[in-house]
Design an enzyme around this catalytic site. Structure first.
Site, mmCIF file in Angstrom:
data_model
loop_
_atom_site.group_PDB
_atom_site.id
_atom_site.type_symbol
_atom_site.label_atom_id
_atom_site.label_comp_id
_atom_site.label_asym_id
_atom_site.label_seq_id
_atom_site.Cartn_x
_atom_site.Cartn_y
_atom_site.Cartn_z
ATOM 1 N N ALA A 274 0.829 -1.211 0.000
ATOM 2 C CA ALA A 274 0.000 0.000 0.000
ATOM 3 C C ALA A 274 0.864 1.263 0.000
ATOM 4 O O ALA A 274 1.932 1.260 0.611
ATOM 5 C CB ALA A 274 -0.917 0.006 1.215
ATOM 6 N N GLY A 277 1.550 2.270 -5.319
ATOM 7 C CA GLY A 277 2.244 3.004 -6.381
ATOM 8 C C GLY A 277 3.156 2.088 -7.181
ATOM 9 O O GLY A 277 3.121 2.079 -8.416
ATOM 10 N N LYS A 278 3.937 1.295 -6.461
ATOM 11 C CA LYS A 278 4.891 0.425 -7.165
ATOM 12 C C LYS A 278 4.187 -0.807 -7.733
ATOM 13 O O LYS A 278 4.614 -1.353 -8.742
ATOM 14 C CB LYS A 278 6.041 0.040 -6.226
ATOM 15 C CG LYS A 278 6.815 1.267 -5.761
ATOM 16 C CD LYS A 278 8.001 0.922 -4.916
ATOM 17 C CE LYS A 278 8.632 2.162 -4.311
ATOM 18 N NZ LYS A 278 7.864 2.732 -3.187
ATOM 19 N N ASP A 326 0.052 -10.052 7.242
ATOM 20 C CA ASP A 326 1.425 -9.730 7.640
ATOM 21 C C ASP A 326 2.345 -10.547 6.734
ATOM 22 O O ASP A 326 2.300 -11.785 6.751
ATOM 23 C CB ASP A 326 1.590 -10.137 9.118
ATOM 24 C CG ASP A 326 3.022 -9.962 9.611
ATOM 25 O OD1 ASP A 326 3.919 -9.725 8.784
ATOM 26 O OD2 ASP A 326 3.224 -10.076 10.836
ATOM 27 N N CYS A 398 12.690 4.036 1.959
ATOM 28 C CA CYS A 398 12.850 5.470 1.705
ATOM 29 C C CYS A 398 13.512 6.075 2.948
ATOM 30 O O CYS A 398 13.125 7.126 3.427
ATOM 31 C CB CYS A 398 11.521 6.144 1.367
ATOM 32 S SG CYS A 398 10.214 5.852 2.555
#
Ligand SMILES: C[S@@+](CC[C@H](N)C(=O)[O-])C[C@H]1O[C@@H](n2cnc3c(N)ncnc32)[C@H](O)[C@@H]1O
Length: 463
Positions: A274, A277-278, A326, A398
């Site tokens: 989630a 995007g990727k 998970d 990130c």
């Protein structure tokens, strides 16, 4: 509903009944209060409360909330300097009111008297009239003495760099030569970067279409699908947005799909998916390589984020096996069929994207690093089992913290004898990989003022 929400709804009726009727300032108080009380991130709070203001006031609401978070280290020092005693926790809403008042006085064009009056009025709306005198006095003093106060406080690293002191220390410890650039880029507004769906249109053609509409853009240096817009626009103004021709995505984030380069017939896992995007980019990439029969599984822990993955895929016209689980609990989601390629974009401190998530300046704590390292360690260890022999796993964060990046991979390689690191262009020989800097394992990208976000990538192969 937390204490502030309760106070607010008792003053103004049911929250739901106020949709679109509250002032951006009132809603900003609510959002900032909840962030200060650690009730969720800026993005979740905004998603929850944005509809409380009329749509024409949304930009103002965002300016106030993003602005206070972005300037928090400075505003917080100023506020603490001005207050003889910090507010008690039950009056966190008043602290939010003060921060917003200081933000307006320092960074916005609001006339000073209006900023002071609105701040005092906000105390009344909260039914805390006892604080009006104090708020008035504090803001009037700031008006008179702002330059002197800022000069005194400027000696504090958090004020000088507009960044929490512990983060300045960590950045300086790990990346002394890059410190200034990291801080500068983390304090700017990020540029608007879009990803062209190469299976539908070439970047050159799309750039021309934008130019015809008067939208100036420039090619990204590293991602072949990236265009930077000279000025941000609403997504609705981007031609073909609803039909999936284009998505908003940072250039460094776009590298994931280019590195993994999924192909027809492959079975691919996006393990922490989630908002998707990727996930969408992986499917675009496979489609661009020919009629796609790529089978994509997207796993995400948070149920409330699943809808975002689905809506992103629906806009792009793709489907995937989207599972809420998970990723490290294989029994909960894995059917025993091995994957050819895995993208592992793990939860992290997000210290490479502070400019997009400025509430990190308020909420992130040093202890988060250790907690996240343990979570990441477990996810990579378990997910590795699902990779077929000879398959590839791209580890991505990130974050700018080596503990989550090269050190995490170092630990993994030391304990996983069938894992080896391979070059980042192993699956896409023509891919330029001269971005960021090489580190002991993988490459580290730092946020750049007019360019990409901070990111980390390392590509692994199963022997
Ligand atoms: C960095 S974000 C992923 C961003 C996403 N790949 C994209 O490009 O849109 C990390 C995601 O991992 C999810 N997550 C955290 N722990 C997880 C776990 N144990 N299993 C699966 N997903 C997890 C978080 O909820 C978050 O949505």
């Amino acid at each position: 509903m937390n204490q502030y929400d309760k106070t607010f709804s008792s003053n103004t009726g049911q929250l739901g009944a106020n949709h679109g009727q509250q002032s951006p300032r009132q809603v900003a108080v609510k959002v900032i209060t909840n962030i200060l009380l650690q009730q969720g991130s800026l993005s979740t709070q905004l998603a929850r409360h944005q509809l409380d203001v009329a749509s024409e006031h949304t930009p103002m609401l965002k300016e106030l909330c993003f602005g206070v978070c972005r300037q928090f280290p400075r505003l917080n020092s100023i506020a603490l300097h001005l207050l003889a005693h910090p507010f008690e926790e039950k009056d966190t809403d008043l602290y939010a009111v003060l921060l917003l008042g200081l933000y307006q006085l320092t960074y916005m064009n609001t006339p000073d008297h209006a900023a002071v009056n609105e701040t005092v009025e906000a105390c009344r709306i909260l039914k805390k009239d006892w604080a009006t005198k104090l708020m008035n006095a504090v803001l009037r003093r700031y008006q008179r003495e702002a330059d002197d106060i800022v000069e005194i406080l400027e000696a504090q690293p958090s004020v000088e760099f507009n960044m929490p002191k512990w983060l300045v220390k960590r950045f300086n410890k790990h990346w002394p030569e890059h410190l200034e650039a990291i801080i500068d880029a983390s304090n700017t507004h990020p540029p608007m970067c879009i990803r062209i769906n190469e299976s539908l249109v070439s970047r050159e053609t799309y750039k021309t279409q934008l130019a015809d509409l008067g939208i100036d853009s420039e090619e990204g240096e590293f991602s072949e699908s990236a265009l930077y817009l000279r000025n941000a626009v609403r997504v609705g103004e981007l031609p073909g947005f609803d039909a999936g021709y284009v998505s908003v995505q940072d250039e460094a984030a776009q590298l994931s799909a280019h590195i993994l380069s999924p192909k027809n017939g492959e079975k691919v896992l996006d393990a922490c998916a989630a908002p998707g995007g990727k996930t969408g980019h992986l499917l675009e990439k496979a489609n661009a390589s020919g009629l796609s029969s790529m089978e994509l599984t997207a796993v995400e822990l948070e149920s409330w984020r699943m809808e975002k993955i689905e809506s992103n895929l629906a806009r792009l016209g793709y489907s995937a096996n989207v599972i809420c689980a998970d990723a490290s609990d294989l029994k909960a989601w894995w059917d025993g069929e091995y994957f050819d390629k895995i993208l592992l974009d793990v939860p992290c401190t997000a210290t490479g994207v502070i400019r997009r998530n400025p509430d990190i300046k308020i909420n992130r704590k040093p202890a988060d690093i250790d907690e996240l390292v343990i979570i990441q360690r477990e996810i990579i260890k378990q997910v590795w089992t699902t990779l077929k022999q000879g398959g590839f796993l791209l580890y991505a964060t990130c974050s700018l913290m080596p503990e989550e990046n090269e050190q995490q991979i170092q630990h993994f390689l030391a304990n996983q004898s069938d894992a080896k690191e391979v070059a980042l262009n192993s699956l896409a020989p023509s891919l330029v990989t001269e971005w960021g800097i090489p580190v002991s394992h993988g490459r580290q990208l730092f946020p750049t003022a007019n360019g990409h976000d901070g990111f980390y990538y390392c590509l692994l192969q199963k022997a």
